[in-house]
Write a protein that holds these residues in place. Structure first.
Motif, short mmCIF file in Angstrom:
data_model
loop_
_atom_site.label_atom_id
_atom_site.label_comp_id
_atom_site.label_asym_id
_atom_site.label_seq_id
_atom_site.Cartn_x
_atom_site.Cartn_y
_atom_site.Cartn_z
N HIS A 159 1.98 -12.85 -4.57
CA HIS A 159 2.66 -11.72 -5.18
C HIS A 159 2.29 -11.74 -6.66
O HIS A 159 1.62 -12.65 -7.13
N CYS A 194 6.20 -5.85 -8.05
CA CYS A 194 5.18 -6.74 -7.51
C CYS A 194 3.84 -6.02 -7.69
O CYS A 194 3.69 -4.88 -7.27
N CYS A 198 1.01 -7.10 -0.91
CA CYS A 198 1.47 -8.24 -0.13
C CYS A 198 1.98 -7.82 1.24
O CYS A 198 2.73 -8.55 1.88
N HIS A 202 5.31 -3.87 0.26
CA HIS A 202 4.90 -4.25 -1.10
C HIS A 202 5.47 -3.32 -2.16
O HIS A 202 5.99 -3.75 -3.18
N MET A 205 9.03 -3.89 -3.22
CA MET A 205 9.38 -5.22 -3.72
C MET A 205 9.72 -5.12 -5.20
O MET A 205 8.93 -5.46 -6.08
CU1 CUA Z 1 4.91 -8.84 -3.25
CU2 CUA Z 1 3.41 -7.04 -3.39
#
Ligand code: CUA
Length: 330
Positions: A159, A194, A198, A202, A205
């Motif tokens: 991340h 983030c 991921c 994502h 996040m």
């Molecule tokens: Cu954790 Cu993108």
């Protein structure tokens, strides 16, 4: 020499809007000016050469366009003066960029000795921050005018911690610790993002970022830390649900998500991937929090991280009471 360029870049960035511009959000940390100066320095050099090249290309196209048949002539082979100029000027420019960039990078990579340390843990798909007194929250709260050091690790994939106003972005990697530091210049609320793809959620996040005015941070931390003992279990469980990342995957309104909804789940029957079935009771919830893959509900991926060692017994009990309060499906 770099001082002159940094000064010019500073003037330009101030003219562009006191740290906030079309390109960049407001500056809220001591890194802000240095990062932005370098950005605008490179930006304006690029703008300058864009027009120089465009102008010269236009000039040459017009001046030396083909006009009737003419025999090809020898062109000039060498011109020491010209070659020194077109090598020397770019060399000087990239050296200035290197020195400005290297100095800012070294500063960003070296937290001051007296930093306030917060541990950050990233996992798909939430952040959790552990404060020096052991309190854990999905929101990042910091004091202003004090260096804050984050020691970060990931439970699963890579991340990246990013708060745009701080001009700080740092990868968070499984199996090792990475560091970031910043010093906030004035109270504000922002968002922890983030910045490394991921997986499915994502883009969700995100966490709230709060920089507290001088003197208010310690009071916030003290009050925030003892909510489990202060509140009725179901209310504490609701806060834990929000603060510890449960809500990223488990809805409370019946909607499907990464994981099963909590609405009316207590007492309901579950079909597991191994073909067996079971009832959602206290023991099942506790096991699922501490060992999420023990009984995986059919139709969901095994993506939930374990909260073993990260939630204390009273906290697990509070979450159980909260899930109970969301209705009985049995
Ligand atoms: Cu954790 Cu993108």
């Amino acid at each position: 020499m770099t001082g002159v360029f940094a000064g010019a870049a500073k003037l330009i960035s101030v003219l562009a809007g006191a740290g906030r511009s079309f390109w960049l959000p407001a500056q809220r940390s001591v890194h802000g000016a240095r990062v932005d100066d370098l950005f605008y320095f490179i930006f304006w050099i690029s703008v300058f050469f864009f027009f120089v090249i465009l102008a010269m290309a236009t000039f040459f196209i017009l001046r030396y366009r083909r006009r009737g048949e003419i025999a090809a002539q020898d062109s000039a082979h060498h011109n020491i003066g010209l070659e020194l100029i077109w090598s020397g000027i770019p060399l000087a420019i990239v050296l200035v960029i290197f020195v400005m960039g290297f100095r800012a990078y070294m500063d960003l990579a070296t937290p001051p000795e007296n930093s306030y340390e917060i541990l950050a843990t990233a996992q798909r798909w939430n952040w959790s921050f552990t404060y020096p007194n052991g309190y854990v929250d999905s929101e990042l709260h910091v004091p202003v005018e004090r260096p804050v050091k984050l020691t970060m690790s990931s439970q699963d994939v890579i991340h990246s911690f990013f708060v745009p106003e701080l001009r700080v972005k740092q990868d968070v990697v499984p199996g090792r610790y990475t560091q970031a530091w910043f010093q906030v210049t004035e109270p504000f609320e922002g968002t922890v993002l983030c910045a490394e793809y991921c997986g499915t959620s994502h883009s969700l996040m995100q966490s709230r970022f709060v920089a507290h005015a001088p003197g208010e941070f310690d009071a916030w931390l003290e009050k925030a830390a003892d909510f489990v003992s202060r509140l009725p279990p179901a209310e504490a469980g609701k806060l834990l649900y929000e603060k510890r990342g449960c809500q990223q995957c488990h809805s409370i309104d019946g909607k499907g998500g990464i994981g099963p909804t909590f609405l009316g789940s207590f007492g309901s029957r579950r079909q597991f991937v191994d073909g067996s079935t079971g009832t959602v009771d206290e023991n099942y919830i506790r096991e699922s929090v501490l060992n999420p893959r023990a009984k995986l509900v059919a139709g969901f991926d095994p993506v939930m991280p374990t909260f073993q060692g990260r939630l204390k017994d009273p906290e697990v009990q509070a979450i159980i009471e909260y899930i109970k309060s969301l209705g009985n499906g049995g």
